[in-house]
Design a protein around this motif. Structure first.
Motif, PDB file in Angstrom:
ATOM      1  N   TYR A  44      92.666 125.413  94.786  1.00 21.03           N
ATOM      2  CA  TYR A  44      91.705 125.723  95.831  1.00 21.03           C
ATOM      3  C   TYR A  44      91.149 127.134  95.637  1.00 21.03           C
ATOM      4  O   TYR A  44      89.977 127.408  95.884  1.00 21.03           O
ATOM      5  CB  TYR A  44      92.448 125.603  97.159  1.00 21.03           C
ATOM      6  CG  TYR A  44      91.668 125.817  98.418  1.00 21.03           C
ATOM      7  CD1 TYR A  44      91.055 124.752  99.066  1.00 21.03           C
ATOM      8  CD2 TYR A  44      91.612 127.077  99.005  1.00 21.03           C
ATOM      9  CE1 TYR A  44      90.391 124.945 100.257  1.00 21.03           C
ATOM     10  CE2 TYR A  44      90.947 127.268 100.190  1.00 21.03           C
ATOM     11  CZ  TYR A  44      90.337 126.204 100.819  1.00 21.03           C
ATOM     12  OH  TYR A  44      89.681 126.399 102.002  1.00 21.03           O
ATOM     13  N   ALA A  65      91.332 123.453 105.294  1.00 21.11           N
ATOM     14  CA  ALA A  65      90.125 122.952 105.958  1.00 21.11           C
ATOM     15  C   ALA A  65      89.412 124.105 106.657  1.00 21.11           C
ATOM     16  O   ALA A  65      88.180 124.237 106.574  1.00 21.11           O
ATOM     17  CB  ALA A  65      90.491 121.858 106.962  1.00 21.11           C
ATOM     18  N   ALA A 120      87.448 126.051 104.261  1.00 24.59           N
ATOM     19  CA  ALA A 120      86.180 125.416 103.895  1.00 24.59           C
ATOM     20  C   ALA A 120      85.126 125.680 104.973  1.00 24.59           C
ATOM     21  O   ALA A 120      83.961 125.976 104.668  1.00 24.59           O
ATOM     22  CB  ALA A 120      86.380 123.913 103.705  1.00 24.59           C
ATOM     23  N   MET A 172      80.084 117.923 107.588  1.00 22.37           N
ATOM     24  CA  MET A 172      81.189 118.123 106.639  1.00 22.37           C
ATOM     25  C   MET A 172      82.252 117.057 106.892  1.00 22.37           C
ATOM     26  O   MET A 172      83.372 117.373 107.294  1.00 22.37           O
ATOM     27  CB  MET A 172      81.787 119.529 106.795  1.00 22.37           C
ATOM     28  CG  MET A 172      80.819 120.640 106.426  1.00 22.37           C
ATOM     29  SD  MET A 172      81.443 122.293 106.817  1.00 22.37           S
ATOM     30  CE  MET A 172      82.717 122.518 105.593  1.00 22.37           C
ATOM     31  N   TRP A 215      84.237 115.097 105.063  1.00 18.46           N
ATOM     32  CA  TRP A 215      85.516 115.032 104.330  1.00 18.46           C
ATOM     33  C   TRP A 215      86.458 116.144 104.774  1.00 18.46           C
ATOM     34  O   TRP A 215      87.647 115.913 104.981  1.00 18.46           O
ATOM     35  CB  TRP A 215      85.280 115.099 102.822  1.00 18.46           C
ATOM     36  CG  TRP A 215      84.717 113.816 102.315  1.00 18.46           C
ATOM     37  CD1 TRP A 215      83.411 113.557 102.040  1.00 18.46           C
ATOM     38  CD2 TRP A 215      85.442 112.605 102.079  1.00 18.46           C
ATOM     39  NE1 TRP A 215      83.272 112.248 101.638  1.00 18.46           N
ATOM     40  CE2 TRP A 215      84.497 111.640 101.645  1.00 18.46           C
ATOM     41  CE3 TRP A 215      86.781 112.246 102.186  1.00 18.46           C
ATOM     42  CZ2 TRP A 215      84.861 110.342 101.327  1.00 18.46           C
ATOM     43  CZ3 TRP A 215      87.153 110.945 101.864  1.00 18.46           C
ATOM     44  CH2 TRP A 215      86.191 110.019 101.445  1.00 18.46           C
ATOM     45  N   THR A 216      85.898 117.348 104.923  1.00 16.63           N
ATOM     46  CA  THR A 216      86.727 118.459 105.396  1.00 16.63           C
ATOM     47  C   THR A 216      87.278 118.129 106.776  1.00 16.63           C
ATOM     48  O   THR A 216      88.467 118.320 107.059  1.00 16.63           O
ATOM     49  CB  THR A 216      85.884 119.738 105.473  1.00 16.63           C
ATOM     50  OG1 THR A 216      85.204 119.904 104.245  1.00 16.63           O
ATOM     51  CG2 THR A 216      86.730 120.945 105.759  1.00 16.63           C
ATOM     52  N   ALA A 252      90.045 115.589 106.745  1.00 20.32           N
ATOM     53  CA  ALA A 252      91.319 116.190 106.313  1.00 20.32           C
ATOM     54  C   ALA A 252      91.915 116.991 107.457  1.00 20.32           C
ATOM     55  O   ALA A 252      93.133 116.972 107.684  1.00 20.32           O
ATOM     56  CB  ALA A 252      91.099 117.095 105.098  1.00 20.32           C
ATOM     57  N   GLU A 290      78.548 119.821 103.067  1.00 25.36           N
ATOM     58  CA  GLU A 290      79.962 119.583 102.752  1.00 25.36           C
ATOM     59  C   GLU A 290      80.470 120.606 101.737  1.00 25.36           C
ATOM     60  O   GLU A 290      79.725 121.094 100.898  1.00 25.36           O
ATOM     61  CB  GLU A 290      80.093 118.152 102.190  1.00 25.36           C
ATOM     62  CG  GLU A 290      81.507 117.737 101.858  1.00 25.36           C
ATOM     63  CD  GLU A 290      82.453 117.841 103.046  1.00 25.36           C
ATOM     64  OE1 GLU A 290      83.014 118.926 103.235  1.00 25.36           O
ATOM     65  OE2 GLU A 290      82.627 116.850 103.775  1.00 25.36           O
ATOM     66  N   LEU A 297      83.578 120.038  95.819  1.00 22.15           N
ATOM     67  CA  LEU A 297      84.704 119.163  95.462  1.00 22.15           C
ATOM     68  C   LEU A 297      85.959 119.967  95.121  1.00 22.15           C
ATOM     69  O   LEU A 297      87.076 119.534  95.407  1.00 22.15           O
ATOM     70  CB  LEU A 297      84.281 118.304  94.266  1.00 22.15           C
ATOM     71  CG  LEU A 297      84.904 116.909  94.193  1.00 22.15           C
ATOM     72  CD1 LEU A 297      84.570 116.138  95.457  1.00 22.15           C
ATOM     73  CD2 LEU A 297      84.397 116.185  92.962  1.00 22.15           C
ATOM     74  N   LEU A 316      87.695 120.363  98.240  1.00 21.52           N
ATOM     75  CA  LEU A 316      88.110 119.118  98.891  1.00 21.52           C
ATOM     76  C   LEU A 316      89.316 118.488  98.201  1.00 21.52           C
ATOM     77  O   LEU A 316      90.202 117.956  98.865  1.00 21.52           O
ATOM     78  CB  LEU A 316      86.950 118.117  98.886  1.00 21.52           C
ATOM     79  CG  LEU A 316      85.839 118.416  99.886  1.00 21.52           C
ATOM     80  CD1 LEU A 316      84.711 117.408  99.732  1.00 21.52           C
ATOM     81  CD2 LEU A 316      86.373 118.395 101.304  1.00 21.52           C
ATOM     82  N   TRP A 354      92.682 117.496 100.105  1.00 20.40           N
ATOM     83  CA  TRP A 354      93.073 116.100 100.289  1.00 20.40           C
ATOM     84  C   TRP A 354      94.395 115.769  99.620  1.00 20.40           C
ATOM     85  O   TRP A 354      95.092 114.851 100.040  1.00 20.40           O
ATOM     86  CB  TRP A 354      91.953 115.164  99.820  1.00 20.40           C
ATOM     87  CG  TRP A 354      91.027 114.923 100.960  1.00 20.40           C
ATOM     88  CD1 TRP A 354      89.881 115.595 101.242  1.00 20.40           C
ATOM     89  CD2 TRP A 354      91.225 113.998 102.030  1.00 20.40           C
ATOM     90  NE1 TRP A 354      89.357 115.154 102.420  1.00 20.40           N
ATOM     91  CE2 TRP A 354      90.157 114.168 102.924  1.00 20.40           C
ATOM     92  CE3 TRP A 354      92.211 113.050 102.331  1.00 20.40           C
ATOM     93  CZ2 TRP A 354      90.037 113.422 104.091  1.00 20.40           C
ATOM     94  CZ3 TRP A 354      92.092 112.302 103.483  1.00 20.40           C
ATOM     95  CH2 TRP A 354      91.007 112.489 104.358  1.00 20.40           C
TER      96      TRP A 354
END
Lengths: 142, 503
Positions: free
Chosen positions: B106, B363, B366, B386, B388-389, B392, B462, B465, B468, B472
């Motif tokens: 990350y 998260a 992000a 956002m 996906w964030t 999560a 978003e 990747l 993310l 995830w």
């Protein structure tokens, strides 16, 4: 039990405690950040004293063997282990002091002061601004 | 092993306990000396990944309850320094090194965006030092060695927190406050070890515990216990000693917060466990009184007070910091029960909360990266832009509450079981009640993310990747360990059994 002999016999403990509490009191009571670090230093140094005095054996000499390694069994040596431990702790203390002072330099650059009261005032002002900008309608404080 | 007079040849596998700590420790100065911004991340990641692989081997070796004793330099304990790995250590080593590798994945993007380029090399060097310090604390079986590694990790932590000053200058004062309190805590810890050395004349933990078993009423030993518990309590952030934590977690860069929240307080909890149960045996009368009448009330206070404070925050990151204090309360509650099930709950919560908080702070990182900060009014409607964030975050939030099917449920289940086993049904009810408080503060975030409209002209997109994927990885882990508990539960049980026997 609480006779003169007890008090005098534990003199190094009394000194350790006085030194320790002096340092601790400075850390808690002084608002100047440099003074806080000095207090922290005294606090740590008292522990060094505590360890070093702990290693002393009555009538003991420095724990160094003669070159010919002919050791007289009657010789009493002081315990070297606490001294060695404290060498490490001194290094830790120096690193802590250096880092603390470096942080103070950066605080001085960003806040313009090293007095705790004034730093708190500035921080409160920032919080109040944040509350005004972000806190409205959230029913809470930042 | 190496202490044999014949010096039997040792394979690489025999050296794993030492390599676990030495690999990241050597990588840190190498990182600094090479000084290349392009090479520092790969180097840090390689070192952390090596540590993770080693920790998996160590965990597999110790899951059956066996104990690995490694003698540094071939000097046999109690004179030499011993690294002693059992299921409890191995589990903590596994958590720390795995989290570190995921957080580094990350960090590559996050550090590149948030921290100025001139500091990247030193960031990774500090990060590796912090990692090796935490691993060292967990691996060592020598009391003074624990202090040294503790200070290695603490000093680098202060630096990492102060790096947040590029966004918010309050990071500097938070780091300074933590430095003062952390140093006082560490110094108390050394005083405690000094008292133990005075009473026993040894620093090896096993040796200490054997020798103080014969002196239950020794006042020096009691003073040592008090100093060690208070000193480590500052590092753990036991409720009234938690004041450094909210500021440090809020103002540090999110990547640092994710790492610290998931590892450093957990390692401190481990040290408490190790000293309370391996060094001072569970039968130590003074300890029983201390735990039931001091630790238990503070644990419950933490669960409620910190959760209530969390519910009133307007900054998501600060909210999660307060929730961490509440969660530490659960771990202490498990310790204060002095039972095998209670200890299992502590050890498993230590792991599950680590991966959960890791997900949540990633998260938040992000959000901070995409919107500038983590105040609730900036997060409005981000569930749509956002997705996906936010998903999560919800997974992490559910695990924090302890919803069935997530890792958080397992640890709370075991904790409630331990409370009922002891007949403390009031405590069991309080655990459930404080989970309801967690529902309030997690819902507060979910409501802002999903129920509110995106502000007009919002351009937030978003997260990339590279943020993310690690996020995830931990989110899936917190679901996986909520369904398949064979690894975590058996490791925690073995660890608790060893600890409870006083091994």
């Amino acid at each position: 039990m609480y006779d003169l002999e007890f008090i005098v016999g534990h003199l190094h403990y009394w000194l350790f405690i006085v030194l320790m509490m002096t340092g601790f009191y400075i850390v808690v009571s002084r608002g100047n950040l440099v003074k806080k670090i000095v207090g922290l230093n005294i606090f740590q140094t008292s522990v060094f004293m505590f360890y070093i005095s702990m290693g002393k054996v009555d009538g003991g000499t420095a724990p160094i063997f003669p070159v010919d390694m002919k050791i007289d069994p009657a010789t009493v040596y002081s315990n070297p282990v606490p001294h060695v431990l404290i060498l490490t702790a001194i290094v830790v203390g120096v690193a802590t002091t250096a880092l603390g002072l470096a942080l103070i330099v950066r605080i001085r650059e960003d806040f313009g002061t090293i007095e705790e009261e004034e730093i708190l005032k500035i921080k409160r002002k920032i919080t109040a601004e944040e509350n005004r900008d972000h806190g409205a309608g959230m029913g809470g404080s930042a | 092993m190496a202490s044999d007079a014949t010096h039997a040849a040792m394979s690489l596998h025999d050296h794993l306990p030492l390599l676990q700590v030495v690999v990241p420790m050597l990588a840190a100065p190498v990182c600094g000396i090479i000084g290349s911004r392009r090479l520092s991340w790969p180097l840090a990641f390689a070192a952390s990944l090596t540590a993770s692989i080693i920790s998996v081997f160590l965990l597999l070796d110790t899951l059956d309850g066996s104990i690995i004793s490694y003698h540094i330099g071939g000097w046999a304990p109690p004179l030499g320094i011993e690294y002693r790995i059992d299921a409890a250590n191995a589990f903590v080593l596994f958590l720390v090194s795995i989290i570190s590798s995921v957080v580094l994945l990350y960090a590559r993007t996050y550090v590149g965006e948030v921290i100025s380029a001139s500091k990247h090399v030193l960031f990774y060097a500090c990060y590796l030092l912090c990692l090796s310090g935490l691993l060292g604390v967990a691996a060592t079986g020598d009391a003074f060695n624990t202090f040294v590694f503790l200070e290695i990790s603490s000093l680098s932590t202060y630096v990492l927190i102060a790096l947040g000053a590029e966004r918010d200058k309050r990071a500097l004062t938070s780091a300074f406050d933590y430095l003062v309190m952390g140093t006082i805590g560490a110094t108390f810890f050394v005083i405690g070890i000094g008292f133990l050395y005075m009473a026993t004349g040894t620093l090896n933990m096993v040796d200490i515990s054997e020798r103080i078993a014969d002196m239950p009423d020794n006042r020096t030993v009691r003073a040592a216990f008090a100093f060690i518990v208070v000193g480590m309590g500052l590092k753990v952030a036991i409720y009234p000693l938690h004041l450094w934590l909210p500021g440090a977690y809020t103002h540090a860069p999110s990547v640092v917060t994710a790492f610290l929240a998931a590892t450093s307080t957990k390692v401190a909890v481990y040290v408490l466990l190790r000293f309370m149960f391996s060094v001072f045996q569970p039968g130590f009368v003074f300890e029983t009184y201390t735990l039931e009448f001091i630790i238990l009330p503070f644990a419950i206070l933490a669960m409620f007070a910190a959760s209530i404070v969390a519910a009133f925050q307007t900054n998501l990151k600060r909210l999660l910091a307060y929730s961490s204090i509440a969660q530490i309360g659960y771990m202490l509650l498990g310790i204060s029960m002095i039972s095998k099930t209670g200890l299992t709950a502590t050890v498993i919560h230590l792991f599950n909360h680590g991966i959960t908080k890791g997900t949540l702070f990633m998260a938040v990182g992000a959000y901070v990266l995409q919107t500038g900060n983590s105040f609730f009014d900036r997060l409005e409607g981000l569930g749509k832009s956002m997705p996906w964030t936010s998903a999560a975050f919800v997974v992490g939030g559910l695990s924090l509450i302890g919803v069935p099917g997530t890792a958080g449920f397992i640890s709370k289940w075991v904790l409630v079981q331990a409370a009922l086993e002891k007949g403390w049904w009031v405590v069991a009810l309080l655990i459930v009640a404080s989970s309801l408080l967690a529902v309030i503060y997690v819902w507060k975030a979910v409501e802002v993310l999903y129920m509110r409209e995106l502000p007009e002209g919002s351009t937030h997109v978003e997260a990339p990747l590279s943020l993310l994927v690690p996020m995830w990885m931990l989110a899936i882990a917190s679901i996986y360990f909520g369904i398949d508990t064979s690894l975590t539960l058996s490791a925690a049980q073995t660890a608790a059994e060893n600890l409870f026997l006083g091994l």
